[in-house]
Motif scaffolding. Sequence first.
Motif, PDB file in Angstrom:
ATOM      1  N   PRO A   1      10.169  35.930  30.002  1.00 46.41           N
ATOM      2  CA  PRO A   1       8.933  35.671  31.031  1.00 46.41           C
ATOM      3  C   PRO A   1       8.010  37.194  30.763  1.00 46.41           C
ATOM      4  O   PRO A   1       8.640  38.202  30.235  1.00 46.41           O
ATOM      5  CB  PRO A   1       9.672  35.876  32.351  1.00 46.41           C
ATOM      6  N   SER A   2       6.726  36.833  30.725  1.00 44.44           N
ATOM      7  CA  SER A   2       5.767  38.004  30.308  1.00 44.44           C
ATOM      8  C   SER A   2       6.275  39.223  31.381  1.00 44.44           C
ATOM      9  O   SER A   2       5.656  40.247  31.051  1.00 44.44           O
ATOM     10  CB  SER A   2       4.381  37.421  30.479  1.00 44.44           C
ATOM     11  N   ALA A   3       6.494  39.030  32.573  1.00 46.63           N
ATOM     12  CA  ALA A   3       6.789  40.215  33.523  1.00 46.63           C
ATOM     13  C   ALA A   3       8.037  40.880  33.092  1.00 46.63           C
ATOM     14  O   ALA A   3       8.443  41.943  33.721  1.00 46.63           O
ATOM     15  CB  ALA A   3       6.913  39.463  34.836  1.00 46.63           C
ATOM     16  N   ILE A   4       8.903  40.332  32.212  1.00 40.48           N
ATOM     17  CA  ILE A   4      10.126  41.109  31.961  1.00 40.48           C
ATOM     18  C   ILE A   4      10.040  42.143  30.781  1.00 40.48           C
ATOM     19  O   ILE A   4       9.436  41.586  29.716  1.00 40.48           O
ATOM     20  CB  ILE A   4      11.406  40.017  31.738  1.00 40.48           C
ATOM     21  N   THR A   5      10.601  43.111  30.953  1.00 43.03           N
ATOM     22  CA  THR A   5      10.773  44.107  29.860  1.00 43.03           C
ATOM     23  C   THR A   5      12.132  43.950  29.539  1.00 43.03           C
ATOM     24  O   THR A   5      13.233  44.495  30.158  1.00 43.03           O
ATOM     25  CB  THR A   5      10.578  45.672  30.203  1.00 43.03           C
ATOM     26  N   ILE A   6      12.338  43.533  28.226  1.00 44.19           N
ATOM     27  CA  ILE A   6      13.775  43.150  27.804  1.00 44.19           C
ATOM     28  C   ILE A   6      14.537  44.461  27.396  1.00 44.19           C
ATOM     29  O   ILE A   6      13.943  45.517  26.931  1.00 44.19           O
ATOM     30  CB  ILE A   6      13.616  42.325  26.452  1.00 44.19           C
ATOM     31  N   ILE A   7      15.708  44.171  27.288  1.00 43.44           N
ATOM     32  CA  ILE A   7      16.498  45.590  26.665  1.00 43.44           C
ATOM     33  C   ILE A   7      16.778  45.537  25.226  1.00 43.44           C
ATOM     34  O   ILE A   7      16.992  44.422  24.507  1.00 43.44           O
ATOM     35  CB  ILE A   7      18.040  45.541  27.614  1.00 43.44           C
ATOM     36  N   PRO A   8      16.411  46.804  24.557  1.00 43.39           N
ATOM     37  CA  PRO A   8      16.410  46.623  22.997  1.00 43.39           C
ATOM     38  C   PRO A   8      17.765  46.361  22.585  1.00 43.39           C
ATOM     39  O   PRO A   8      18.624  46.703  23.152  1.00 43.39           O
ATOM     40  CB  PRO A   8      16.012  48.021  22.674  1.00 43.39           C
ATOM     41  N   THR A   9      17.865  45.370  21.531  1.00 43.16           N
ATOM     42  CA  THR A   9      19.036  44.773  21.109  1.00 43.16           C
ATOM     43  C   THR A   9      19.744  46.161  20.130  1.00 43.16           C
ATOM     44  O   THR A   9      21.129  45.921  20.092  1.00 43.16           O
ATOM     45  CB  THR A   9      18.827  43.744  19.954  1.00 43.16           C
ATOM     46  N   SER A  10      19.132  46.924  19.750  1.00 41.11           N
ATOM     47  CA  SER A  10      19.687  48.047  18.670  1.00 41.11           C
ATOM     48  C   SER A  10      20.228  48.978  19.495  1.00 41.11           C
ATOM     49  O   SER A  10      20.932  50.069  18.736  1.00 41.11           O
ATOM     50  CB  SER A  10      18.646  48.456  17.710  1.00 41.11           C
ATOM     51  N   GLY A  11      20.072  49.077  20.936  1.00 41.73           N
ATOM     52  CA  GLY A  11      20.815  50.136  21.579  1.00 41.73           C
ATOM     53  C   GLY A  11      22.009  49.954  22.067  1.00 41.73           C
ATOM     54  O   GLY A  11      22.995  49.849  21.252  1.00 41.73           O
ATOM     55  N   ILE A  12      22.408  49.831  23.187  1.00 35.04           N
ATOM     56  CA  ILE A  12      23.557  49.909  23.751  1.00 35.04           C
ATOM     57  C   ILE A  12      24.172  48.457  23.403  1.00 35.04           C
ATOM     58  O   ILE A  12      25.590  48.312  23.057  1.00 35.04           O
ATOM     59  CB  ILE A  12      23.635  50.016  25.302  1.00 35.04           C
ATOM     60  N   PRO A  13      23.587  47.307  23.255  1.00 32.11           N
ATOM     61  CA  PRO A  13      24.384  46.166  22.927  1.00 32.11           C
ATOM     62  C   PRO A  13      24.780  46.109  21.558  1.00 32.11           C
ATOM     63  O   PRO A  13      26.009  45.567  21.539  1.00 32.11           O
ATOM     64  CB  PRO A  13      22.794  45.029  23.082  1.00 32.11           C
ATOM     65  N   LEU A  14      24.093  46.655  20.647  1.00 29.59           N
ATOM     66  CA  LEU A  14      24.773  46.686  19.285  1.00 29.59           C
ATOM     67  C   LEU A  14      26.026  47.552  19.294  1.00 29.59           C
ATOM     68  O   LEU A  14      26.795  47.378  18.333  1.00 29.59           O
ATOM     69  CB  LEU A  14      23.572  47.080  18.422  1.00 29.59           C
ATOM     70  N   THR A  15      26.013  48.671  19.902  1.00 29.94           N
ATOM     71  CA  THR A  15      26.827  49.799  19.973  1.00 29.94           C
ATOM     72  C   THR A  15      28.235  49.010  20.689  1.00 29.94           C
ATOM     73  O   THR A  15      29.308  49.184  20.193  1.00 29.94           O
ATOM     74  CB  THR A  15      26.576  50.939  20.904  1.00 29.94           C
ATOM     75  N   ASN A  16      27.755  48.145  21.813  1.00 26.62           N
ATOM     76  CA  ASN A  16      28.928  47.626  22.462  1.00 26.62           C
ATOM     77  C   ASN A  16      29.603  46.525  21.460  1.00 26.62           C
ATOM     78  O   ASN A  16      30.799  46.206  21.596  1.00 26.62           O
ATOM     79  CB  ASN A  16      28.586  46.938  23.812  1.00 26.62           C
ATOM     80  N   THR A  17      28.736  45.970  20.461  1.00 27.24           N
ATOM     81  CA  THR A  17      29.159  44.940  19.673  1.00 27.24           C
ATOM     82  C   THR A  17      30.255  45.542  18.753  1.00 27.24           C
ATOM     83  O   THR A  17      31.293  44.973  18.244  1.00 27.24           O
ATOM     84  CB  THR A  17      28.226  44.075  18.943  1.00 27.24           C
ATOM     85  N   PHE A  18      29.891  46.742  18.130  1.00 32.89           N
ATOM     86  CA  PHE A  18      30.741  47.278  17.297  1.00 32.89           C
ATOM     87  C   PHE A  18      31.976  47.954  17.995  1.00 32.89           C
ATOM     88  O   PHE A  18      33.084  47.692  17.450  1.00 32.89           O
ATOM     89  CB  PHE A  18      30.177  48.536  16.920  1.00 32.89           C
ATOM     90  N   PHE A  19      32.101  48.209  19.398  1.00 34.12           N
ATOM     91  CA  PHE A  19      33.047  48.568  19.943  1.00 34.12           C
ATOM     92  C   PHE A  19      34.081  47.506  20.138  1.00 34.12           C
ATOM     93  O   PHE A  19      35.406  47.613  19.816  1.00 34.12           O
ATOM     94  CB  PHE A  19      32.688  49.347  21.050  1.00 34.12           C
ATOM     95  N   LEU A  20      33.467  46.335  20.453  1.00 33.20           N
ATOM     96  CA  LEU A  20      34.438  45.124  21.009  1.00 33.20           C
ATOM     97  C   LEU A  20      34.896  44.428  19.726  1.00 33.20           C
ATOM     98  O   LEU A  20      36.177  44.085  19.726  1.00 33.20           O
ATOM     99  CB  LEU A  20      33.523  44.125  21.690  1.00 33.20           C
ATOM    100  N   LEU A  21      34.227  44.319  18.463  1.00 35.18           N
ATOM    101  CA  LEU A  21      34.776  43.761  17.491  1.00 35.18           C
ATOM    102  C   LEU A  21      35.778  44.568  16.780  1.00 35.18           C
ATOM    103  O   LEU A  21      36.840  44.205  16.460  1.00 35.18           O
ATOM    104  CB  LEU A  21      33.691  43.567  16.355  1.00 35.18           C
TER     105      LEU A  21
END
Length: 292
Positions: free
Chosen positions: A147-167
């Motif tokens: 939605p245009s009113a939503i500022t999304i969370i950058p994928t390369s920040g915490i989500p990518l770091t968490n992916t590395f941790f969990l894998l």
Amino acid sequence: MISKKLINTKILNRKENSILTSTNVFNYIKTKHSWHLVDPSPWPIIAALAAFTMTSGGVFYMHNYINGGNLLTLGFFMLLYVMFTWWRDIIREATFEDQHTFQVQRGLRLGMILFIVSEIMFFFAFFWAFFHSSLSPVFNIGGVWPPSAITIIPTSGIPLTNTFFLLSSGATVTWAHHSIIVRAKKQSLIALLCTLILAILFTCLQGLEYVEAPFTITDSVYGSCFYMTTGFHGFHVFIGTCFLFISFLRIVYNHFTSTHHFGFEAAAWYWHFVDVVWLFLFLAVYWWGGLS
């Protein structure tokens, strides 16, 4: 004389038959078999009462009834107590009473597989809601996704770091499993400790992401899908962390052998399930769902 001898012989035969019969019954009762006949336990009915108390207290609390929160707290701690005592009994049956034979372990494995399948269906519902809303966005949210009113969370920040941790934690838990099989206790403890550290780091970063997120669960269907999916995944990570921590303690106390360690196997399976769900979640919700 003949009649007396016959009578005495019959009496002796009857006594022998009665002794043999009682011996056979005794042996029948003591017969060893491969299946575990569970002893009578008070925990199922107490667990049901605790769950009823907790859910009722939750409803009363949400409707602002007096002492609804106290009832919710009572049910929660009752449930924790039942979980501790019931699992304590199961550990005793498996470790000290040798009740978990090969056939019993096969049944436990099948039960764990079916449980994980039910969890997959649980997350399937949330992914269905997400794709239903993103592939055909309605006019209420501007006809676009996100939605245009939503500022999304950058994928390369915490989500990518968490992916590395969990894998990485998936690799270390596999290391711990193979260490148990080859009877390397020290290696299994080191590997499982690394897994627990990575799991705690993941949970802390997930909490930090929630604190700094630019939207809330009430911000359109995007916020609802995001927080429901990632929130329930985070809850499963917490449960898996507790599962692995108990396995860590059981390794310390030498409860597992190279051929009898289903408690750890179940924890490892559950953790791999959490890994796979996060991989789909990262690709769908964070990366693909964040493309404008």
